[in-house]
Write a protein that holds these residues in place. Structure first.
Motif, PDB file in Angstrom:
ATOM      1  N   UNK A   1       0.784  -1.233   0.000  1.00 31.78           N
ATOM      2  CA  UNK A   1       0.000   0.000   0.000  1.00 31.78           C
ATOM      3  C   UNK A   1       0.815   1.282   0.000  1.00 31.78           C
ATOM      4  N   UNK A   2       1.987   1.260   0.631  1.00 26.92           N
ATOM      5  CA  UNK A   2       2.746   2.509   0.746  1.00 26.92           C
ATOM      6  C   UNK A   2       3.502   2.860  -0.518  1.00 26.92           C
ATOM      7  N   UNK A   3       3.604   1.905  -1.418  1.00 25.30           N
ATOM      8  CA  UNK A   3       4.453   2.072  -2.600  1.00 25.30           C
ATOM      9  C   UNK A   3       5.813   2.623  -2.166  1.00 25.30           C
ATOM     10  N   UNK A   4       6.350   1.947  -1.182  1.00 25.60           N
ATOM     11  CA  UNK A   4       7.608   2.401  -0.587  1.00 25.60           C
ATOM     12  C   UNK A   4       8.790   2.026  -1.468  1.00 25.60           C
ATOM     13  N   UNK A   5       9.809   2.880  -1.447  1.00 23.05           N
ATOM     14  CA  UNK A   5      11.054   2.552  -2.137  1.00 23.05           C
ATOM     15  C   UNK A   5      11.871   1.564  -1.303  1.00 23.05           C
ATOM     16  N   UNK A   6      11.488   1.395  -0.042  1.00 16.77           N
ATOM     17  CA  UNK A   6      12.268   0.554   0.866  1.00 16.77           C
ATOM     18  C   UNK A   6      11.886  -0.926   0.843  1.00 16.77           C
ATOM     19  N   UNK A   7      10.611  -1.216   0.570  1.00 16.63           N
ATOM     20  CA  UNK A   7      10.211  -2.630   0.596  1.00 16.63           C
ATOM     21  C   UNK A   7       9.087  -2.856  -0.392  1.00 16.63           C
TER      22      UNK A   7
ATOM     23  N   UNK B   1      -2.442  11.894   3.010  1.00 13.41           N
ATOM     24  CA  UNK B   1      -1.355  11.819   2.025  1.00 13.41           C
ATOM     25  C   UNK B   1      -1.575  10.622   1.116  1.00 13.41           C
ATOM     26  N   UNK B   2      -1.920   9.508   1.737  1.00 11.21           N
ATOM     27  CA  UNK B   2      -2.195   8.294   0.965  1.00 11.21           C
ATOM     28  C   UNK B   2      -3.349   8.533  -0.008  1.00 11.21           C
ATOM     29  N   UNK B   3      -4.431   9.101   0.523  1.00 10.96           N
ATOM     30  CA  UNK B   3      -5.658   9.242  -0.277  1.00 10.96           C
ATOM     31  C   UNK B   3      -5.491  10.251  -1.411  1.00 10.96           C
TER      32      UNK B   3
ATOM     33  N   UNK C   1       8.749   9.813   5.795  1.00 14.63           N
ATOM     34  CA  UNK C   1       9.092   8.557   6.450  1.00 14.63           C
ATOM     35  C   UNK C   1       8.843   7.296   5.621  1.00 14.63           C
ATOM     36  N   UNK C   2       7.804   7.323   4.782  1.00 19.16           N
ATOM     37  CA  UNK C   2       7.459   6.100   4.057  1.00 19.16           C
ATOM     38  C   UNK C   2       8.356   5.849   2.859  1.00 19.16           C
ATOM     39  N   UNK C   3       9.117   6.863   2.475  1.00 15.79           N
ATOM     40  CA  UNK C   3       9.898   6.790   1.241  1.00 15.79           C
ATOM     41  C   UNK C   3       8.992   6.278   0.117  1.00 15.79           C
TER      42      UNK C   3
ATOM     43  N   UNK D   1      -8.304   1.206   7.524  1.00 18.28           N
ATOM     44  CA  UNK D   1      -8.561  -0.214   7.736  1.00 18.28           C
ATOM     45  C   UNK D   1      -7.240  -0.992   7.754  1.00 18.28           C
ATOM     46  N   UNK D   2      -6.379  -0.716   6.779  1.00 15.41           N
ATOM     47  CA  UNK D   2      -5.126  -1.466   6.695  1.00 15.41           C
ATOM     48  C   UNK D   2      -4.143  -1.048   7.773  1.00 15.41           C
ATOM     49  N   UNK D   3      -4.220   0.187   8.226  1.00  9.83           N
ATOM     50  CA  UNK D   3      -3.242   0.683   9.194  1.00  9.83           C
ATOM     51  C   UNK D   3      -3.556   0.234  10.614  1.00  9.83           C
TER      52      UNK D   3
END
Lengths: 457, 457
Positions: A202-208, B171-173, B202-204, B313-315
């Protein structure tokens, strides 16, 4: 003065004496001031009759403006007092709502209530630690020691808004790290809990990023170790199949996150305490309070602990203080006898359900359930009578490749295997819901299997 | 039988009559069963004397095994009953802990307590909606209508674990959207709340990244509109300087997220109700319950609402049920008079503090504070006496470029301007903490300014 008058006089004086003591001693002792209104309100709502198939709640709707609270009925019941069975209502065996533990808390009603003042812990932080109640921490460590399911010595602890948040925090903590090759591949052996995939994606993170079934990476892990890094999520006992598990991958670039939501005596034998780098637990599966959103992680490494703390701070600034004070009070009740009453209640409930389910399914040639080998439980001090949180049902016939549809046609809602990264010939059925839901499930399965027996004849 | 005996007999009978009614009517009416123990425990802990400079809490530590709960003292007080002033303890004016509202809840102790049963809402979900108490939603909408600070009609609502989680969810939405150019630039006009930067970084994430001060993008936004997309976070009233704000950027590729944590009558005039696409509010700044971790967002667009719901929900699978039932009970108290008692209490407390602070700083040539122009408040129906949540102090002398260090030397802890994206000649000082903390701040500032006056002479 007649002796009758005299006797009356003495009786009257004796009554005076009784009432006097009662009034000034008994009553004064238990005199409540500012808590009385809330206590009365809670009792009034709790006394609303819902036929044993529903409940009225303090924060539920009202029948009318200023009226009584409404009954909230079990899924297949309706009417103002939940006494009406809703016809052709499907048996819901989806989700993980642990309502089978509700009767335990009804039995411990007087010891488990909590009264919270309007001025209770308004601050963001606790005095000892920013976001953790020190007393709650103590009770949690005591619970692990009593059950013997995890070594807590030498571990850091963090609290999360359910284990759900801690899974996020772990991904952040195990990937935001200079040593690892990026993005880190997040994997779990199939069948796996579907939330892991959603979290990692979900985060579309560059880390994972999510890379599916850990088993697929097993054979070439040694070649990959120099070019790829991994987080393997190990769920033990596993959701959906309830088997105890070990990691699939190993190597210098593999980090393991253990989800031990079900490593408690109601669901599994406890052969020995676990002692891993990062272990996640949740109140909902231990005590049944899913709605409280409370979990914790035990962590060996100081850097991982720091990063998880950072995540939890930035994500929600800690965990609700109402939840923490209630969790504390509930845990104190459980620990009065080192968890014996709770875990025996929980284990018996699920083991009985599993037996009933097995009895029905064993008559069928079209369906099968997972098997368990006998294992000694150090906590219950007995060979563990199987009590999985979920039945992992398989449709054995080739024409039943979409097993959930077969069940659906029979009025049963389960979760298809596809959600867990395997074929849809599997379906997960929960054993954790209320008696109403589970009994309906049994009834529907019995119908389904007996039809099959008739077909065979 | 003498008339004296007769009189005694009558008196005895009258006493019996009184006691009889008392025993069977008064007492029976208020007879408590399963809530009694928790109510008694709460009252016992609340009755512990902490000299007015501390409190004992239900989940606080114990003096000894089985003993009384300990007093948790204000920052600069110590001793078993918090009666000892700690020498050379710094005045803490950092953070946003809204403890100035604690006395309000002490005054409303009887109406604001809540008693929660051990079996209260154990399920993950509510009957009407997965994660939201319908009754709590009603009260929140009623609060906005009463205060007139936001138009709620035609809006969706979501709950978050504090507004902190809702900032993440936004931010996600607002970025997980096919229409936008990726990564979306997240900006806020300086001085801005530091958490925004931390969240966006933080989420990169591949979807969004922090790009600092919105003002820097203002001039070339029209050129950029085809190649870049933006989320501008508008905090109004602003943290740290408490001014009402409008967006800096506009255009088809700009989406605005409004943080209205402080748009309530204690902190600001309410000139008119706001009616934006995405608005975030938090219980902590309205009622003072920061530790409850509860906030909500009002959302116009259905797709943004869906994506925020997915995130929540996911968080964390929603918000603690204990928090929701308590928030409901607290809001009911506030709404008994449409918020009048709470907002007048809050506004007076902060406006008085601001006046005292201003009086001291106005004597100084080295320090200055932000200014406010008079504005009519539709809720308090008066020209708003300024009552900012934070003082935005400036060190005016060139040699005072690190203003927080000047304060630190005078025994005052503030938050340096650098945190807010501006020079360290600014410092944020909170006006929201307890009387103990604020009075110490005034005293230290008075010393600092009077020294300056002596220097000048």
């Amino acid at each position: 003065m007649s002796s009758f008058s005299n006797a009356l006089y003495v009786v009257s004086l004796l009554f005076n004496l009784f009432f006097f003591f009662n009034f000034f001693l008994v009553r004064h002792h238990g005199m409540l001031t500012w808590t009385r209104k809330s206590a009365e309100e809670a009792e009034e709502v709790a006394s609303i009759y819902c036929s044993g198939h529903g409940k009225a709640y303090l924060d539920g709707g009202l029948v009318s403006q200023g009226g009584k609270h409404v009954c909230e009925c079990s899924l297949c019941y309706g009417g103002p007092d939940c006494s009406e069975i809703l016809p052709s209502c499907p048996a819901n065996a989806d989700g993980g709502d642990p309502l089978y533990l509700e009767p335990y808390w009804m039995q411990h009603e007087a010891s488990s209530a909590v009264t919270i003042s309007g001025w209770h812990r308004m601050s963001y932080s606790f005095p000892e630690s920013a976001f953790l109640s020190a007393e709650l921490t103590k009770q949690i460590l005591k619970l692990h020691t009593s059950v013997g399911n995890a070594i807590t010595e030498g571990k850091f602890i963090v609290f999360g808004v359910g284990s759900t948040q801690l899974l996020h925090a772990s991904l952040y903590a195990l990937s935001d790290d200079d040593r690892l090759l990026k993005p880190v591949n997040v994997v779990a052996r199939a069948p796996y809990y579907p939330m892991y995939q959603a979290h990692a994606s979900m985060f579309k993170s560059r880390n994972f990023e999510w890379q599916g079934d850990a088993s697929l990476w097993k054979n070439n892990i040694s070649n990959l170790n120099s070019t790829k890094s991994f987080i393997e999520i190990v769920t033990s006992p596993n959701n959906p199949d309830s088997n105890l598990r070990e990691p699939v991958l190993q190597g210098s670039n593999v980090k393991i996150m253990y989800d031990h939501a079900y490593y408690w005596p109601h669901y599994s034998a406890i052969p020995a305490p676990v002692n891993e780098e990062l272990m996640i637990f949740t109140l909902s599966k231990i005590m049944g309070h899913a709605g409280s959103r409370f979990g914790w992680a035990l962590i060996k490494d100081a850097m991982v602990y720091e990063r998880m703390t950072t995540y939890l701070k930035l994500n929600t600034l800690g965990v609700s203080h109402e939840t923490q004070v209630r969790a504390l009070e509930l845990l104190k009740v459980v620990l009065e006898d080192e968890g014996k009453a709770l875990f025996e209640f929980g284990h018996k409930a699920i083991a009985d359900r599993w037996e009933k389910l097995n009895k029905i399914i064993s008559q069928s040639k079209r369906f099968s359930l997972q098997k368990f080998s006998p294992q000694y439980c150090t906590y219950l001090q007995d060979v563990h009578r199987p009590s999985p949180a979920y039945a992992w049902l398989k449709c054995e016939m080739e024409e039943y490749q979409e097993c959930h549809k077969v069940l659906e046609a029979a009025g049963i809602i389960g979760r298809p295997g596809g959600f867990f990264g395997v074929e849809d010939s599997y379906v997960r059925l929960t054993l954790l819901r209320s008696d109403d839901d589970f009994n309906l499930l049994l009834q529907r399965l019995e119908n389904l299997v007996s039809k099959e027996l008739i077909d065979i004849i």
